[in-house]
Design an enzyme around this catalytic site. Structure first.
Site, PDB file in Angstrom:
ATOM      1  N   LYS A  77      41.142  21.459  71.954  1.00  0.00           N
ATOM      2  CA  LYS A  77      39.884  21.121  71.256  1.00  0.00           C
ATOM      3  C   LYS A  77      38.728  20.889  72.233  1.00  0.00           C
ATOM      4  O   LYS A  77      38.127  19.817  72.264  1.00  0.00           O
ATOM      5  CB  LYS A  77      40.068  19.875  70.385  1.00  0.00           C
ATOM      6  CG  LYS A  77      41.173  19.986  69.354  1.00  0.00           C
ATOM      7  CD  LYS A  77      41.254  18.725  68.502  1.00  0.00           C
ATOM      8  CE  LYS A  77      42.325  18.777  67.436  1.00  0.00           C
ATOM      9  NZ  LYS A  77      43.708  18.754  67.939  1.00  0.00           N
ATOM     10  N   ASP A 115      32.281  20.157  75.004  1.00  0.00           N
ATOM     11  CA  ASP A 115      31.523  19.772  76.198  1.00  0.00           C
ATOM     12  C   ASP A 115      30.271  20.637  76.232  1.00  0.00           C
ATOM     13  O   ASP A 115      29.995  21.362  75.266  1.00  0.00           O
ATOM     14  CB  ASP A 115      32.405  19.994  77.438  1.00  0.00           C
ATOM     15  CG  ASP A 115      32.088  19.020  78.576  1.00  0.00           C
ATOM     16  OD1 ASP A 115      30.887  18.860  78.890  1.00  0.00           O
ATOM     17  OD2 ASP A 115      33.018  18.431  79.136  1.00  0.00           O
ATOM     18  N   THR A 122      41.097  15.544  60.500  1.00  0.00           N
ATOM     19  CA  THR A 122      41.598  15.082  59.191  1.00  0.00           C
ATOM     20  C   THR A 122      41.764  13.559  59.157  1.00  0.00           C
ATOM     21  O   THR A 122      41.944  12.989  58.094  1.00  0.00           O
ATOM     22  CB  THR A 122      42.936  15.756  58.827  1.00  0.00           C
ATOM     23  OG1 THR A 122      43.738  15.815  59.991  1.00  0.00           O
ATOM     24  CG2 THR A 122      42.724  17.143  58.283  1.00  0.00           C
ATOM     25  N   LYS A 173      52.767  25.302  69.483  1.00  0.00           N
ATOM     26  CA  LYS A 173      51.467  24.674  69.773  1.00  0.00           C
ATOM     27  C   LYS A 173      51.650  23.596  70.845  1.00  0.00           C
ATOM     28  O   LYS A 173      52.501  22.725  70.712  1.00  0.00           O
ATOM     29  CB  LYS A 173      50.895  24.052  68.504  1.00  0.00           C
ATOM     30  CG  LYS A 173      49.564  23.335  68.743  1.00  0.00           C
ATOM     31  CD  LYS A 173      48.929  22.883  67.441  1.00  0.00           C
ATOM     32  CE  LYS A 173      49.309  21.497  67.027  1.00  0.00           C
ATOM     33  NZ  LYS A 173      48.795  20.416  67.868  1.00  0.00           N
ATOM     34  N   ARG A 217      56.677  17.430  63.015  1.00  0.00           N
ATOM     35  CA  ARG A 217      57.863  16.594  62.814  1.00  0.00           C
ATOM     36  C   ARG A 217      58.893  17.103  61.812  1.00  0.00           C
ATOM     37  O   ARG A 217      60.096  16.939  62.068  1.00  0.00           O
ATOM     38  CB  ARG A 217      57.411  15.165  62.480  1.00  0.00           C
ATOM     39  CG  ARG A 217      56.808  14.480  63.714  1.00  0.00           C
ATOM     40  CD  ARG A 217      55.950  13.302  63.361  1.00  0.00           C
ATOM     41  NE  ARG A 217      54.697  13.733  62.729  1.00  0.00           N
ATOM     42  CZ  ARG A 217      53.723  12.896  62.386  1.00  0.00           C
ATOM     43  NH1 ARG A 217      53.856  11.604  62.602  1.00  0.00           N
ATOM     44  NH2 ARG A 217      52.622  13.359  61.836  1.00  0.00           N
ATOM     45  N   ASP A 224      46.128  23.750  72.012  1.00  0.00           N
ATOM     46  CA  ASP A 224      45.304  22.912  71.134  1.00  0.00           C
ATOM     47  C   ASP A 224      44.656  21.796  71.959  1.00  0.00           C
ATOM     48  O   ASP A 224      45.080  20.640  71.899  1.00  0.00           O
ATOM     49  CB  ASP A 224      46.226  22.346  70.035  1.00  0.00           C
ATOM     50  CG  ASP A 224      45.524  21.406  69.075  1.00  0.00           C
ATOM     51  OD1 ASP A 224      44.284  21.442  68.988  1.00  0.00           O
ATOM     52  OD2 ASP A 224      46.233  20.633  68.402  1.00  0.00           O
TER      53      ASP A 224
HETATM   54  O1  C5P Z   1      54.185  16.373  62.842  1.00  0.00           O
HETATM   55  P1  C5P Z   1      53.079  17.027  62.056  1.00  0.00           P
HETATM   56  O2  C5P Z   1      53.559  18.187  61.211  1.00  0.00           O
HETATM   57  O3  C5P Z   1      52.251  16.036  61.283  1.00  0.00           O
HETATM   58  O4  C5P Z   1      52.144  17.648  63.193  1.00  0.00           O
HETATM   59  C1  C5P Z   1      50.940  18.289  62.898  1.00  0.00           C
HETATM   60  C2  C5P Z   1      50.290  18.766  64.167  1.00  0.00           C
HETATM   61  O5  C5P Z   1      49.000  19.288  63.826  1.00  0.00           O
HETATM   62  C3  C5P Z   1      50.043  17.689  65.210  1.00  0.00           C
HETATM   63  O6  C5P Z   1      50.178  18.317  66.489  1.00  0.00           O
HETATM   64  C4  C5P Z   1      48.622  17.266  64.978  1.00  0.00           C
HETATM   65  O7  C5P Z   1      47.998  16.801  66.133  1.00  0.00           O
HETATM   66  C5  C5P Z   1      47.989  18.570  64.527  1.00  0.00           C
HETATM   67  N1  C5P Z   1      46.775  18.446  63.735  1.00  0.00           N
HETATM   68  C6  C5P Z   1      46.714  17.745  62.537  1.00  0.00           C
HETATM   69  N2  C5P Z   1      45.527  17.684  61.841  1.00  0.00           N
HETATM   70  C7  C5P Z   1      44.459  18.301  62.311  1.00  0.00           C
HETATM   71  C8  C5P Z   1      44.502  19.014  63.499  1.00  0.00           C
HETATM   72  C9  C5P Z   1      45.697  19.070  64.195  1.00  0.00           C
HETATM   73  O8  C5P Z   1      47.722  17.206  62.095  1.00  0.00           O
HETATM   74  N3  C5P Z   1      43.340  18.270  61.617  1.00  0.00           N
END
Ligand code: C5P
Length: 233
Positions: free
Chosen positions: A63, A66, A120, A34, A211, A61
């Site tokens: 999003k 517009d 979220t 992603k 992460r 991603d």
């Molecule tokens: O590091 P981690 O596992 O928390 O990363 C989650 C990824 O999913 C990040 O790129 C974050 O921006 C994305 N994301 C999220 N919650 C959302 C939409 C996207 O954590 N509702």
């Protein structure tokens, strides 16, 4: 044909160099990738093309949110990069979602078109402050239904919302779930989390994991462990 991986690694790196260094350690058979706003703003479409050329399925991603005409053109531009999946913000409304759908349908690549519902990071109080009276849960359900009605291929949602969205939509509607943590991994700033196995058991189709994989000493070992944990699902 590529093996179908349900793991999407969030390449949340500041530079193309770091992202490419990570990608060099893995293969397209192990996971999809992603690319979000930070990396795309820094490294541009070049990083997308490079990773597509290396055979990776890319979820772009960005999003998009517009006016319908602008979003349609942005979707067409994203599709032309050869991405596997891209997303728009469902709060852009029905006309915008329909324009995005039509634009994607008219591309030769036809990537999956996914909607973001409520971020979220937002609470009921945050929604009230911007004039949305319904709760996060109600808003997510309503927007997921709108995405389904406008023929998007699915939505990004918390694993905890997956069951209800599945019931309100259809079996083929793709549920893409971030906020995934292994039982023993650091929660970081995620609040509503699920393990890979529980997310899939609740109906998720794809797991977005950042992460816990990218910051691991041995990312491949973590991917392998997740694959083992979900193999029976
Ligand atoms: O590091 P981690 O596992 O928390 O990363 C989650 C990824 O999913 C990040 O790129 C974050 O921006 C994305 N994301 C999220 N919650 C959302 C939409 C996207 O954590 N509702």
């Amino acid at each position: 044909m590529k093996p179908d991986s349900r793991i999407i690694v969030a390449l949340d790196y500041a530079t193309a160099k770091e992202a490419l260094a990570f990608a060099a350690r893995i293969t397209p058979a192990q996971c999809k990738l992603k690319i979000g706003k930070e990396l795309f703003t820094q490294a541009g479409p070049d990083i997308v093309r490079k990773l597509v050329d290396r055979g990776f399925d890319i979820f772009l991603d960005l999003k998009f949110h517009d006016i319908p005409n602008t979003v349609a053109k942005a979707c067409r531009a994203a599709a032309s990069l050869g991405v596997w999946m891209l997303n728009v913000h469902t709060l852009g409304g029905r006309a915008m979602l329909q324009a995005a759908r039509e634009a994607i349908d008219n591309t030769p690549q036809q990537p999956l078109l996914i909607g973001v519902t409520i971020l979220t990071s937002m609470t009921d109080a945050d929604l009230a402050e911007v004039g949305i009276a319904s709760s996060v849960e109600q808003s997510v359900q309503r927007l997921a239904k709108l995405a389904h009605e406008t023929n998007l291929n699915g939505v990004v949602c918390s694993a905890l919302e997956a069951k209800n969205i599945r019931t309100a939509t259809s079996p083929s509607f793709k549920l893409v779930t971030p906020g995934i943590r292994l039982a023993d991994s650091n929660v970081n700033d995620q609040k509503r989390i699920a393990t890979p196995a529980s997310a899939l058991a609740d109906g998720a189709d794809y797991l977005v994991i950042g992460r816990p994989i990218t910051q691991a000493v041995d990312p491949i070992a973590v991917i392998d462990r997740i694959k083992q944990e979900i193999a029976h699902l």
